[in-house]
Motif scaffolding. Structure first.
Motif, PDB file in Angstrom:
ATOM      1  N   ARG A  85      -7.997   6.541 -12.030  1.00 60.02           N
ATOM      2  CA  ARG A  85      -6.581   6.217 -12.223  1.00 60.02           C
ATOM      3  C   ARG A  85      -5.720   6.960 -11.211  1.00 60.02           C
ATOM      4  NH1 ARG A  85      -4.868   7.104 -18.315  1.00 60.02           N
ATOM      5  NH2 ARG A  85      -2.912   6.365 -17.360  1.00 60.02           N
ATOM      6  N   LEU A  86      -4.796   6.243 -10.603  1.00 63.79           N
ATOM      7  CA  LEU A  86      -3.847   6.875  -9.691  1.00 63.79           C
ATOM      8  C   LEU A  86      -2.888   7.762 -10.467  1.00 63.79           C
ATOM      9  CD1 LEU A  86      -2.918   3.804  -7.448  1.00 63.79           C
ATOM     10  CD2 LEU A  86      -4.522   5.650  -6.886  1.00 63.79           C
ATOM     11  N   VAL A  87      -2.478   8.855  -9.860  1.00 63.38           N
ATOM     12  CA  VAL A  87      -1.495   9.746 -10.463  1.00 63.38           C
ATOM     13  C   VAL A  87      -0.139   9.051 -10.515  1.00 63.38           C
ATOM     14  CG1 VAL A  87      -0.138  11.826  -9.930  1.00 63.38           C
ATOM     15  CG2 VAL A  87      -2.627  11.924  -9.910  1.00 63.38           C
ATOM     16  N   ASP A  88       0.619   9.335 -11.556  1.00 59.73           N
ATOM     17  CA  ASP A  88       1.962   8.798 -11.712  1.00 59.73           C
ATOM     18  C   ASP A  88       2.802   9.076 -10.466  1.00 59.73           C
ATOM     19  OD1 ASP A  88       4.382   7.889 -12.832  1.00 59.73           O
ATOM     20  OD2 ASP A  88       4.874   9.893 -13.548  1.00 59.73           O
ATOM     21  N   GLY A  89       3.316   8.025  -9.864  1.00 58.96           N
ATOM     22  CA  GLY A  89       4.188   8.161  -8.696  1.00 58.96           C
ATOM     23  C   GLY A  89       3.497   8.068  -7.359  1.00 58.96           C
ATOM     24  N   LEU A 108      -3.718   2.326  -2.111  1.00 63.12           N
ATOM     25  CA  LEU A 108      -2.408   2.902  -1.810  1.00 63.12           C
ATOM     26  C   LEU A 108      -1.870   2.504  -0.430  1.00 63.12           C
ATOM     27  CD1 LEU A 108      -2.771   6.531  -3.223  1.00 63.12           C
ATOM     28  CD2 LEU A 108      -1.384   4.670  -4.143  1.00 63.12           C
ATOM     29  N   GLY A 109      -2.720   1.984   0.420  1.00 61.80           N
ATOM     30  CA  GLY A 109      -2.264   1.631   1.765  1.00 61.80           C
ATOM     31  C   GLY A 109      -2.129   2.831   2.671  1.00 61.80           C
ATOM     32  N   ILE A 110      -2.957   3.839   2.469  1.00 65.78           N
ATOM     33  CA  ILE A 110      -2.936   5.038   3.308  1.00 65.78           C
ATOM     34  C   ILE A 110      -3.639   4.724   4.638  1.00 65.78           C
ATOM     35  CG2 ILE A 110      -3.946   7.361   3.493  1.00 65.78           C
ATOM     36  CD1 ILE A 110      -3.172   7.769   0.583  1.00 65.78           C
ATOM     37  N   HIS A 111      -3.141   5.309   5.707  1.00 59.67           N
ATOM     38  CA  HIS A 111      -3.612   4.939   7.042  1.00 59.67           C
ATOM     39  C   HIS A 111      -5.051   5.375   7.328  1.00 59.67           C
ATOM     40  CE1 HIS A 111       0.840   4.716   7.752  1.00 59.67           C
ATOM     41  NE2 HIS A 111       0.462   3.647   8.412  1.00 59.67           N
ATOM     42  N   GLU A 112      -5.422   6.599   6.955  1.00 61.51           N
ATOM     43  CA  GLU A 112      -6.773   7.062   7.319  1.00 61.51           C
ATOM     44  C   GLU A 112      -7.310   8.064   6.310  1.00 61.51           C
ATOM     45  OE1 GLU A 112      -6.952   9.854  10.805  1.00 61.51           O
ATOM     46  OE2 GLU A 112      -4.869   9.177  11.076  1.00 61.51           O
ATOM     47  N   VAL A 113      -8.625   8.273   6.380  1.00 62.43           N
ATOM     48  CA  VAL A 113      -9.341   9.128   5.430  1.00 62.43           C
ATOM     49  C   VAL A 113     -10.258  10.084   6.166  1.00 62.43           C
ATOM     50  CG1 VAL A 113     -11.223   9.118   3.733  1.00 62.43           C
ATOM     51  CG2 VAL A 113      -9.315   7.532   3.473  1.00 62.43           C
ATOM     52  N   HIS A 114     -10.261  11.337   5.712  1.00 65.67           N
ATOM     53  CA  HIS A 114     -11.232  12.328   6.166  1.00 65.67           C
ATOM     54  C   HIS A 114     -11.752  13.017   4.904  1.00 65.67           C
ATOM     55  CE1 HIS A 114      -9.957  11.949  10.398  1.00 65.67           C
ATOM     56  NE2 HIS A 114      -8.781  11.695   9.849  1.00 65.67           N
ATOM     57  N   VAL A 173      10.720   2.700  -2.635  1.00 64.56           N
ATOM     58  CA  VAL A 173      10.147   1.364  -2.777  1.00 64.56           C
ATOM     59  C   VAL A 173       8.799   1.480  -3.469  1.00 64.56           C
ATOM     60  CG1 VAL A 173      11.329   0.464  -0.740  1.00 64.56           C
ATOM     61  CG2 VAL A 173       9.031   1.429  -0.503  1.00 64.56           C
ATOM     62  N   SER A 174       8.373   0.377  -4.078  1.00 60.82           N
ATOM     63  CA  SER A 174       7.092   0.362  -4.790  1.00 60.82           C
ATOM     64  C   SER A 174       6.036  -0.452  -4.082  1.00 60.82           C
ATOM     65  CB  SER A 174       7.293  -0.198  -6.211  1.00 60.82           C
ATOM     66  OG  SER A 174       8.172   0.613  -6.942  1.00 60.82           O
ATOM     67  N   GLU A 175       6.456  -1.341  -3.198  1.00 64.11           N
ATOM     68  CA  GLU A 175       5.518  -2.202  -2.496  1.00 64.11           C
ATOM     69  C   GLU A 175       5.327  -1.690  -1.074  1.00 64.11           C
ATOM     70  OE1 GLU A 175       3.821  -4.597  -3.894  1.00 64.11           O
ATOM     71  OE2 GLU A 175       4.847  -4.234  -5.807  1.00 64.11           O
ATOM     72  N   ILE A 176       4.098  -1.726  -0.625  1.00 62.62           N
ATOM     73  CA  ILE A 176       3.778  -1.275   0.725  1.00 62.62           C
ATOM     74  C   ILE A 176       4.331  -2.259   1.738  1.00 62.62           C
ATOM     75  CG2 ILE A 176       1.882  -0.846   2.338  1.00 62.62           C
ATOM     76  CD1 ILE A 176       0.228  -0.031  -0.149  1.00 62.62           C
ATOM     77  N   VAL A 177       5.039  -1.736   2.720  1.00 62.81           N
ATOM     78  CA  VAL A 177       5.574  -2.536   3.818  1.00 62.81           C
ATOM     79  C   VAL A 177       4.659  -2.357   5.023  1.00 62.81           C
ATOM     80  CG1 VAL A 177       7.524  -2.944   5.333  1.00 62.81           C
ATOM     81  CG2 VAL A 177       7.912  -2.292   2.946  1.00 62.81           C
ATOM     82  N   PRO A 178       4.033  -3.394   5.532  1.00 64.63           N
ATOM     83  CA  PRO A 178       3.121  -3.229   6.669  1.00 64.63           C
ATOM     84  C   PRO A 178       3.829  -2.608   7.877  1.00 64.63           C
ATOM     85  CG  PRO A 178       2.917  -5.432   5.703  1.00 64.63           C
ATOM     86  CD  PRO A 178       4.123  -4.785   5.085  1.00 64.63           C
ATOM     87  N   ASP A 179       3.065  -1.791   8.636  1.00 61.88           N
ATOM     88  CA  ASP A 179       3.612  -1.191   9.853  1.00 61.88           C
ATOM     89  C   ASP A 179       3.905  -2.261  10.902  1.00 61.88           C
ATOM     90  OD1 ASP A 179       3.413   1.324   8.731  1.00 61.88           O
ATOM     91  OD2 ASP A 179       1.399   1.667   9.551  1.00 61.88           O
TER      92      ASP A 179
END
Length: 323
Positions: free
Chosen positions: A175-179, A212-218, A317-323
């Motif tokens: 589950r994602l954390v609130d917010g 979440l639409g995060i750009h990258e992961v390490h 905003v709540s919706e991800i806006v594409p770059d």
């Protein structure tokens, strides 16, 4: 507009602002604001102005106050503010007022217990039938009582032979954390580059990245052979030092300094990156982390990190806006 307890303290001959206080409550009531005004009077700090960052009727209340005072008196004000925040279940942060405060360009996040509610290694241990023992070690590691790398290898070894088919089910149950969704979506609309720097596992971090639409992961790689976990750590292990190094590397790659970076985490292994960042926030963190981090949010949702950047709730905003 400032409420009366703080409006009454507006300086007749204001100095240039040196700090900003951010008060966050659910709700932020008149008594809490009055108590903070009393602290400012006791410690001889001037109120220069302020504004409500939260929307009228919002379940969260946030007031940002510009201050000026003697830097030598700041530690005492900070200590008193932390005591007040704990007594009233508030989040009260004091930051230096400087140009980059509202202009962080890179945001890095721990994953477990920061972006998601669980510690994934404990969920894996549950599937392997050793949750209780592993959870106890995880808790000690996050409190900084034992070395992260040593504990990571020991916990991972207990998962040797675990069927890899269980991973999808565990990922689906995280589950994602609130917010979290609102924070990342808003940061992206502001042009902030985002990354997960996790001592957990990339298998799960990439699923959170997608959600979440995060750009990258390490993150640490989960070694699987013949469909089962090997229980062995794959170098380089993403520990506290590695997180700080990654922060510096990502900032340099983006043409930024660490001062441009927002970092958020909850465990002792996050302290190096929180210290490295221009704004390091301990989120619902262990006591040792709250005590060491410059800023902490312990009661509000993750989206309230936006208040520390001076972003009014009307711009979230709540919706991800594409770059």
């Amino acid at each position: 507009m400032l409420p009366p307890p703080l409006k009454d303290l507006l300086a007749a001959r204001p100095r240039p602002p040196s700090h900003v206080a951010t008060l966050i409550g659910r709700p932020l009531d008149h008594d809490a604001v009055g108590a903070f005004a009393g602290l400012l009077t006791d410690h001889d700090w001037q109120v220069l102005g302020g504004e409500w960052l939260s929307l009228p009727g919002s379940p969260r209340g946030c007031l940002e106050v510009s201050l000026a005072g003697d830097d030598a008196a700041l530690p005492a004000l900070r200590e008193a503010s932390l005591t007040l925040a704990a007594e009233r279940a508030l989040d009260l942060c004091l930051q230096v007022e400087e140009p980059l405060r509202r202009h962080r360009r890179l945001a890095v996040f721990d994953m477990d217990s920061t972006l998601i509610e669980a510690e994934v290694i404990d969920e894996l241990a549950g599937a392997a039938g050793v949750r209780e023992a592993v959870s106890a070690v995880t808790e000690r590691a996050m409190r900084g009582e034992i070395d992260f790398r040593e504990s990571f290898r020991a916990r991972l070894a207990t998962l040797r032979g675990l069927d890899g088919h269980c991973l999808d089910g565990i990922a689906a149950g995280l589950r994602l954390v609130d917010g979290a969704r609102q924070l990342v979506a808003t940061l992206r609309t502001l042009g902030v580059h985002t990354a997960i720097l996790s001592g957990g596992f990339d298998y799960f971090a990439r699923d959170v990245q997608r959600r979440l639409g995060i750009h990258e992961v390490h993150a640490n790689r989960l070694a699987i052979e013949a469909g089962v976990l090997t229980g062995e750590a794959v170098e380089p292990i993403v520990d506290g030092a590695r997180k700080a190094a990654l922060l510096r590397e990502l900032a340099a790659r983006e043409g930024l300094s660490p001062a441009h970076v927002l970092a958020v985490g909850d465990g002792a292994n996050d302290l190096p990156m929180l210290a490295e960042a221009g704004l390091g926030v301990a989120f619902r963190a262990k006591p040792v982390v709250r005590a060491s981090a410059r800023q902490a949010i312990s009661h509000a949702g993750l989206d309230c990190v936006l208040f520390l950047l001076g972003v009014p709730e009307r711009h979230w905003v709540s919706e991800i806006v594409p770059d």
